[in-house]
Each structure stands twice: as C-alpha cells, then as structure tokens.
Design an enzyme around this catalytic site. Structure first.
Site, mmCIF file in Angstrom:
data_model
loop_
_atom_site.group_PDB
_atom_site.id
_atom_site.type_symbol
_atom_site.label_atom_id
_atom_site.label_comp_id
_atom_site.label_asym_id
_atom_site.label_seq_id
_atom_site.Cartn_x
_atom_site.Cartn_y
_atom_site.Cartn_z
ATOM 1 C CD GLU A 120 -25.061 -33.794 -51.541
ATOM 2 O OE1 GLU A 120 -25.319 -32.603 -51.828
ATOM 3 O OE2 GLU A 120 -24.661 -34.618 -52.393
ATOM 4 C CB THR A 126 -25.431 -27.015 -51.713
ATOM 5 O OG1 THR A 126 -26.171 -28.105 -52.265
ATOM 6 C CG2 THR A 126 -25.835 -25.778 -52.501
ATOM 7 C CE LYS A 183 -21.995 -31.274 -57.511
ATOM 8 N NZ LYS A 183 -23.043 -30.679 -56.647
#
Length: 215
Positions: free
Chosen positions: A45, A73, A133
């Site tokens: 990621e 993000t 997540k």
C-alpha cells in the site's frame, strides 16, 4: 485491471501481511517497496499522502508485476477517483464513507474502509466494502479487541492496522483477522535513514516466515 473482491480476499488469506508505505520522497517510497517485495511481501500500500503517489503506483505496477499495489489514506471522492485512474488495485480509507465505498465498488476495485465500532464495521460491509480496516487498533485493546469482535462479527473480514508489530502480527491472525497492515515496525527509521534496504528486506522475510505454516 481491477482485482475482484473474491480474488482480493484470497490474496489476503494467502499473504496475510500488507506493507504500508508513507514516504516524503517518491524515490524513497520506491526503494521501500522494492525492499519489501524482495523479502516476499506481495501486498503493498502506497499511502496517498506519499510524494507523487499516483506516479509511484503506476511505476510499481510495471516494476513489480508479481505484487498487488494499492493505496490508502484516501479521504474524499476526488482522491478515490484519482487513485482508481492511477491503477491502484485496492483502496484503504481511514474512515467509513458510503459514497467512497460505492464509487470503488462501481469501479470494481476492492475498498477497505477504516472503522472502529461494531456499528461502523457493519455499516462499511453493508455498503459493499470487501473487508474492514480496524483502525487504530492499539488504542482499543489490540488483539483482545479483534478477538471480542469475532462472536457477533466473525463473518466480516477484518484487517487491523495502527499498532500492529512483529511481536503481535501472528496473534492478530490467530484472533481472527484476515490480514494485518504494518508500517513503522516494518520500516524502522534508522534503517530508512541509512538506506539499509537489505535490512528492510530481511525484516520482510522475517515477518513473512511467521505465516508460512498457515493452513
């Protein structure tokens, strides 16, 4: 080419670890990615607040064809569209936002929204997220929190981040998580500062070895 939810979940079960790279310089981000890939980590990621993240994702997809390169993000719809256009193969957000989830689902790209409470986790899954997540996991009890969620929510694939370390990564999987995301503990600042990429590769190998005997 997008990654279907089914194949994404299979990748998570097979590899168990996601290397989370946040870098202030694009060339540094590239070196970090190459180092963990050399250590056997296949899920990488690149956070969207990394320098030139879109360009780096495009390059890494060419340079590391055996890895699955995604981003995280992501905070708003514009960033989600940009990430998809850049070829990100999976998307992470720190929060649960149904419009971001819907956009990714419609584009056929797996999205993993951040959530903490059971209500947020269920909301994310009901909106079409591939998995959730659980972030920041360290602040809510770590492994014990993942274990506590298994009773009512054991059918939902969870990926804890924000406090996962070498010492507890396997414990999270044992507690029921489908995979874990590591950032700081995989990329110690002294190794990054000295450019010790072989040291990072060795850490990646050590982390991967914890999961070699998974069923």
């Amino acid at each position: 080419m997008s990654t279907s939810n089914e194949s994404w979940l299979t990748l998570l079960q097979e590899h168990r670890t996601i290397a989370v790279i946040r870098a202030s310089d694009q060339s540094l981000g590239r070196q970090m990615a190459l180092a963990v890939a050399a250590g056997g980590i296949k899920l990488i990621e690149i956070t969207w607040n990394t320098d030139a993240a879109a360009e780096l994702i495009r390059h890494l997809r060419q340079e590391l064809p055996n890895c699955t390169i995604g981003t995280g993000t992501l905070l708003n719809l514009e960033q989600v569209h940009q990430a998809i256009d850049a070829g990100a193969e999976f998307l992470f957000t720190p929060h649960t936002n149904t419009s971001l989830i819907n956009t990714a689902v419609n584009a056929g790209v797996p999205i993993v929204p951040g959530a903490l409470s059971p209500s947020e986790i269920v909301t994310a899954i009901d909106a079409g997220a591939s998995c959730v997540k659980v972030f920041p996991i360290q602040a809510v009890g770590g492994v014990s929190y993942i274990k506590a969620l298994q009773g009512p929510l054991g059918h939902i694939p969870l990926i804890p981040t924000g406090g996962v370390t070498f010492a507890n990564a396997k414990d999270f999987i044992t507690a029921g998580a489908i995979a874990v995301g590591l950032a700081g503990d995989l990329f110690p600042k002294p190794l990054i500062a000295s450019g010790d990429w072989q040291g990072i590769t060795q850490r990646a190998k050590k982390l991967r070895s914890q999961f070699n005997h998974d069923p």
